[in-house]
Write an enzyme that holds these catalytic residues in place. Structure first.
Site, PDB file in Angstrom:
ATOM      1  N   ASN A   1     -14.503   2.407 -22.208  1.00  0.00           N
ATOM      2  CA  ASN A   1     -13.429   1.489 -21.840  1.00  0.00           C
ATOM      3  C   ASN A   1     -12.554   1.275 -23.075  1.00  0.00           C
ATOM      4  OD1 ASN A   1     -11.942  -0.885 -20.933  1.00  0.00           O
ATOM      5  ND2 ASN A   1     -13.494  -1.056 -19.338  1.00  0.00           N
TER       6      ASN A   1
ATOM      7  N   TYR B   1       0.836  -1.210   0.000  1.00  0.00           N
ATOM      8  CA  TYR B   1       0.000   0.000   0.000  1.00  0.00           C
ATOM      9  C   TYR B   1       0.869   1.259   0.000  1.00  0.00           C
ATOM     10  CZ  TYR B   1      -4.265  -2.568   0.033  1.00  0.00           C
ATOM     11  OH  TYR B   1      -5.288  -3.379  -0.381  1.00  0.00           O
TER      12      TYR B   1
ATOM     13  N   THR C   1     -13.784   0.152 -15.860  1.00  0.00           N
ATOM     14  CA  THR C   1     -13.860  -0.952 -14.903  1.00  0.00           C
ATOM     15  C   THR C   1     -14.142  -2.258 -15.634  1.00  0.00           C
ATOM     16  OG1 THR C   1     -14.963  -1.861 -12.941  1.00  0.00           O
ATOM     17  CG2 THR C   1     -16.315  -0.471 -14.390  1.00  0.00           C
TER      18      THR C   1
ATOM     19  N   ASN D   1     -12.396   2.994  -6.852  1.00  0.00           N
ATOM     20  CA  ASN D   1     -10.996   3.388  -6.669  1.00  0.00           C
ATOM     21  C   ASN D   1     -10.772   3.926  -5.263  1.00  0.00           C
ATOM     22  OD1 ASN D   1     -10.716   2.715  -9.340  1.00  0.00           O
ATOM     23  ND2 ASN D   1     -10.813   4.828 -10.079  1.00  0.00           N
TER      24      ASN D   1
ATOM     25  N   HIS E   1     -14.892   1.148  -1.980  1.00  0.00           N
ATOM     26  CA  HIS E   1     -13.815   0.294  -1.459  1.00  0.00           C
ATOM     27  C   HIS E   1     -12.854   1.054  -0.572  1.00  0.00           C
ATOM     28  CE1 HIS E   1     -14.549  -2.606  -5.076  1.00  0.00           C
ATOM     29  NE2 HIS E   1     -15.437  -2.758  -4.105  1.00  0.00           N
TER      30      HIS E   1
HETATM   31  C1  BV8 Z   1     -17.620  -9.094  -0.111  1.00  0.00           C
HETATM   32  C2  BV8 Z   1      -9.301  -3.122  -2.323  1.00  0.00           C
HETATM   33  C3  BV8 Z   1     -18.589 -10.639   1.327  1.00  0.00           C
HETATM   34  C4  BV8 Z   1      -8.679  -1.849  -2.205  1.00  0.00           C
HETATM   35  C5  BV8 Z   1     -10.671  -4.318  -3.854  1.00  0.00           C
HETATM   36  C6  BV8 Z   1     -20.918 -11.724  -5.286  1.00  0.00           C
HETATM   37  C7  BV8 Z   1     -21.409 -10.926  -4.260  1.00  0.00           C
HETATM   38  C8  BV8 Z   1     -20.573 -10.503  -3.230  1.00  0.00           C
HETATM   39  C9  BV8 Z   1     -19.228 -10.867  -3.222  1.00  0.00           C
HETATM   40  C10 BV8 Z   1     -18.737 -11.647  -4.236  1.00  0.00           C
HETATM   41  C11 BV8 Z   1     -19.574 -12.076  -5.271  1.00  0.00           C
HETATM   42  N1  BV8 Z   1     -18.805 -12.813  -6.121  1.00  0.00           N
HETATM   43  C12 BV8 Z   1     -17.528 -12.864  -5.679  1.00  0.00           C
HETATM   44  C13 BV8 Z   1     -17.461 -12.181  -4.520  1.00  0.00           C
HETATM   45  C14 BV8 Z   1     -16.236 -12.026  -3.719  1.00  0.00           C
HETATM   46  C15 BV8 Z   1     -15.401 -10.814  -4.110  1.00  0.00           C
HETATM   47  C16 BV8 Z   1     -15.304 -10.622  -5.595  1.00  0.00           C
HETATM   48  O1  BV8 Z   1     -16.035  -9.834  -6.158  1.00  0.00           O
HETATM   49  N2  BV8 Z   1     -14.402 -11.364  -6.227  1.00  0.00           N
HETATM   50  C17 BV8 Z   1     -14.236 -11.238  -7.662  1.00  0.00           C
HETATM   51  C18 BV8 Z   1     -12.789 -10.860  -8.010  1.00  0.00           C
HETATM   52  C19 BV8 Z   1     -14.631 -12.560  -8.289  1.00  0.00           C
HETATM   53  N3  BV8 Z   1     -15.946  -9.624  -3.477  1.00  0.00           N
HETATM   54  C20 BV8 Z   1     -15.554  -9.325  -2.238  1.00  0.00           C
HETATM   55  O2  BV8 Z   1     -14.808 -10.005  -1.579  1.00  0.00           O
HETATM   56  C21 BV8 Z   1     -16.126  -8.052  -1.655  1.00  0.00           C
HETATM   57  N4  BV8 Z   1     -16.569  -8.331  -0.333  1.00  0.00           N
HETATM   58  O3  BV8 Z   1     -18.427  -9.349  -0.932  1.00  0.00           O
HETATM   59  O4  BV8 Z   1     -17.662  -9.601   1.146  1.00  0.00           O
HETATM   60  C22 BV8 Z   1     -19.187 -10.442   2.635  1.00  0.00           C
HETATM   61  C23 BV8 Z   1     -20.559 -10.314   2.721  1.00  0.00           C
HETATM   62  C24 BV8 Z   1     -21.120 -10.214   3.971  1.00  0.00           C
HETATM   63  C25 BV8 Z   1     -20.306 -10.201   5.117  1.00  0.00           C
HETATM   64  C26 BV8 Z   1     -18.933 -10.304   5.010  1.00  0.00           C
HETATM   65  C27 BV8 Z   1     -18.359 -10.428   3.772  1.00  0.00           C
HETATM   66  C28 BV8 Z   1     -15.058  -6.975  -1.510  1.00  0.00           C
HETATM   67  C29 BV8 Z   1     -14.544  -6.572  -2.854  1.00  0.00           C
HETATM   68  C30 BV8 Z   1     -13.552  -5.406  -2.700  1.00  0.00           C
HETATM   69  C31 BV8 Z   1     -12.181  -5.936  -2.873  1.00  0.00           C
HETATM   70  N5  BV8 Z   1     -11.226  -4.860  -2.814  1.00  0.00           N
HETATM   71  N6  BV8 Z   1      -9.764  -3.391  -3.689  1.00  0.00           N
HETATM   72  C32 BV8 Z   1      -7.460  -1.820  -3.045  1.00  0.00           C
HETATM   73  O5  BV8 Z   1      -6.440  -2.441  -2.653  1.00  0.00           O
HETATM   74  O6  BV8 Z   1      -7.537  -1.148  -4.075  1.00  0.00           O
HETATM   75  S1  BV8 Z   1     -11.114  -4.799  -5.400  1.00  0.00           S
HETATM   76  C33 BV8 Z   1     -10.229  -4.041  -6.620  1.00  0.00           C
HETATM   77  O7  BV8 Z   1     -10.909  -4.392  -7.826  1.00  0.00           O
HETATM   78  C34 BV8 Z   1     -10.232  -2.528  -6.608  1.00  0.00           C
HETATM   79  O8  BV8 Z   1     -11.046  -1.943  -5.624  1.00  0.00           O
HETATM   80  C35 BV8 Z   1     -10.782  -2.193  -7.983  1.00  0.00           C
HETATM   81  O9  BV8 Z   1     -11.367  -0.981  -8.006  1.00  0.00           O
HETATM   82  C36 BV8 Z   1     -11.726  -3.311  -8.148  1.00  0.00           C
HETATM   83  C37 BV8 Z   1     -12.317  -3.513  -9.497  1.00  0.00           C
HETATM   84  O10 BV8 Z   1     -11.291  -3.521 -10.444  1.00  0.00           O
HETATM   85  P1  BV8 Z   1     -11.381  -2.395 -11.590  1.00  0.00           P
HETATM   86  O11 BV8 Z   1     -11.469  -1.075 -10.944  1.00  0.00           O
HETATM   87  O12 BV8 Z   1     -12.462  -2.768 -12.531  1.00  0.00           O
HETATM   88  O13 BV8 Z   1      -9.954  -2.519 -12.239  1.00  0.00           O
HETATM   89  P2  BV8 Z   1      -9.468  -3.594 -13.306  1.00  0.00           P
HETATM   90  O14 BV8 Z   1      -7.981  -3.516 -13.373  1.00  0.00           O
HETATM   91  O15 BV8 Z   1     -10.143  -4.913 -13.031  1.00  0.00           O
HETATM   92  O16 BV8 Z   1     -10.086  -3.078 -14.691  1.00  0.00           O
HETATM   93  C38 BV8 Z   1      -9.612  -1.854 -15.242  1.00  0.00           C
HETATM   94  C39 BV8 Z   1     -10.502  -1.584 -16.459  1.00  0.00           C
HETATM   95  O17 BV8 Z   1     -10.124  -0.318 -17.020  1.00  0.00           O
HETATM   96  C40 BV8 Z   1     -10.341  -2.612 -17.564  1.00  0.00           C
HETATM   97  O18 BV8 Z   1     -11.624  -2.941 -18.072  1.00  0.00           O
HETATM   98  C41 BV8 Z   1      -9.508  -1.878 -18.636  1.00  0.00           C
HETATM   99  O19 BV8 Z   1      -9.877  -2.296 -19.952  1.00  0.00           O
HETATM  100  C42 BV8 Z   1      -9.954  -0.454 -18.411  1.00  0.00           C
HETATM  101  N7  BV8 Z   1      -8.979   0.590 -18.790  1.00  0.00           N
HETATM  102  C43 BV8 Z   1      -7.632   0.562 -18.646  1.00  0.00           C
HETATM  103  N8  BV8 Z   1      -7.115   1.749 -19.053  1.00  0.00           N
HETATM  104  C44 BV8 Z   1      -8.167   2.533 -19.430  1.00  0.00           C
HETATM  105  C45 BV8 Z   1      -9.361   1.797 -19.258  1.00  0.00           C
HETATM  106  N9  BV8 Z   1     -10.573   2.303 -19.568  1.00  0.00           N
HETATM  107  C46 BV8 Z   1     -10.632   3.562 -20.044  1.00  0.00           C
HETATM  108  N10 BV8 Z   1      -9.531   4.337 -20.231  1.00  0.00           N
HETATM  109  C47 BV8 Z   1      -8.300   3.863 -19.931  1.00  0.00           C
HETATM  110  N11 BV8 Z   1      -7.220   4.649 -20.133  1.00  0.00           N
END
Ligand code: BV8
Ligand code: ZN
Length: 250
Positions: free
Chosen positions: A215, A68, A190, A103, A120
């Site tokens: 995107n 971090y 995203t 973010n 988040h």
């Molecule tokens: C929870 C921490 C349960 C901070 C992050 C269904 C329901 C609920 C939960 C789940 C579910 N299914 C799965 C889950 C579990 C999990 C999850 O979602 N897993 C996924 C990966 C399968 N979710 C959780 O664990 C969540 N908690 O549900 O708890 C619970 C319930 C009750 C009681 C107790 C517990 C918590 C999720 C949060 C995790 N923390 N970050 C940090 O360190 O930053 S997640 C992380 O991913 C970031 O926060 C980030 O913001 C987030 C999403 O990623 P993106 O922002 O989309 O970034 P990414 O790189 O993926 O994509 C970038 C995009 O930009 C791409 O599309 C690219 O093409 C595009 N791009 C690039 N450059 C450009 C561009 N676009 C335009 N212009 C550009 N120049």
């Protein structure tokens, strides 16, 4: 960049009053902040579960704290880009503009957006895992090993939501409500794979909002949107703002 609005989008723009921007790491890419899952994504090396996760922090607090610190140092060098600024400028065109971001980099606030919900958390904030005492003093960001709480000696952690942790319920509820009420929902930079955050645009769609994705590539939600613009958000958003302003003037 020449941005055209379809007739349906034109219609929506004319009558819209409430706008929601749902943003992810891609909107900050042009500020020099690496995304998570892209080709140069920070999670290519280490899996998110190994880093953005409470057990990883307990197992190896210094490693997670340093990850971090590394991200904070990048963020300290970064500035909001033209995409963040354009989103703030939308506030001059529509009565209500809400930013719901995944973010943690604080760039929407630094760009001047008035209503920003951080699903988040925020990497510039910290708290003690034991007594929850807050440690939001920016100077903390320059300490290499994980600091200990002055009250109880507990480990201090970044105030971000890790995998398996609940989102701040008040923030999530108010964001869902804004999604329910919005006329147009822009989905910017995203991959839409992280839940429950990724439900926000789905809530907007089920309440009749017009979905616009910006995107550089197609994503999990692309087949559900009404309009896609492929390209960098820092280039598309300023031109889209101009096209929308012209449309509302006519
Ligand atoms: C929870 C921490 C349960 C901070 C992050 C269904 C329901 C609920 C939960 C789940 C579910 N299914 C799965 C889950 C579990 C999990 C999850 O979602 N897993 C996924 C990966 C399968 N979710 C959780 O664990 C969540 N908690 O549900 O708890 C619970 C319930 C009750 C009681 C107790 C517990 C918590 C999720 C949060 C995790 N923390 N970050 C940090 O360190 O930053 S997640 C992380 O991913 C970031 O926060 C980030 O913001 C987030 C999403 O990623 P993106 O922002 O989309 O970034 P990414 O790189 O993926 O994509 C970038 C995009 O930009 C791409 O599309 C690219 O093409 C595009 N791009 C690039 N450059 C450009 C561009 N676009 C335009 N212009 C550009 N120049
Ligand atoms: Zn403490």
């Amino acid at each position: 960049m020449d941005i055209s609005l379809t007739d349906r989008f034109r219609e929506k723009v004319k009558n819209a009053s409430k706008i929601l921007f749902f943003t992810g790491a891609g909107i900050s890419a042009e500020s020099g902040i690496p995304t998570f899952r892209g080709k140069d994504g920070i999670w290519n090396k280490l899996k998110p579960e190994e880093l953005a996760n409470f057990n990883a922090f307990l197992k190896n607090p210094d490693m997670v704290w340093n990850w971090y610190q590394h991200r904070r140092s990048i963020i300290h060098e970064s500035q909001p880009n033209a995409g963040h600024i354009a989103i703030r400028e939308f506030e001059k065109v529509f009565n209500e503009v809400t930013v719901v971001t995944q973010n943690v980099d604080n760039l929407h606030r630094r760009a001047g957006s008035k209503v920003v919900y951080e699903l988040h958390g925020n990497i510039e904030k910290n708290y003690c895992i034991q007594c929850k005492k807050r440690y939001d003093d920016p100077s903390l960001a320059f300490i290499d090993s994980v600091p200990k709480c002055s009250e109880c000696g507990g480990l201090i952690r970044p105030d971000v939501v890790w995998f398996g942790e609940m989102l701040p319920q008040d923030v999530f509820r108010i964001s869902e409500n804004a999604a329910d009420l919005c006329d147009i929902c822009f989905i910017v930079g995203t991959s839409s794979v992280v839940y429950p955050a990724a439900y926000i645009p789905i809530t907007a769609k089920s309440s009749g909002a017009f979905l616009v994705e910006i995107n550089i590539a197609s994503t999990e939600i692309s087949d559900q949107v009404d309009q896609s613009y492929f390209g960098k958000s820092g280039e598309i958003l300023p031109d889209l703002l101009k096209a929308i302003m012209d449309e509302r003037r006519n």
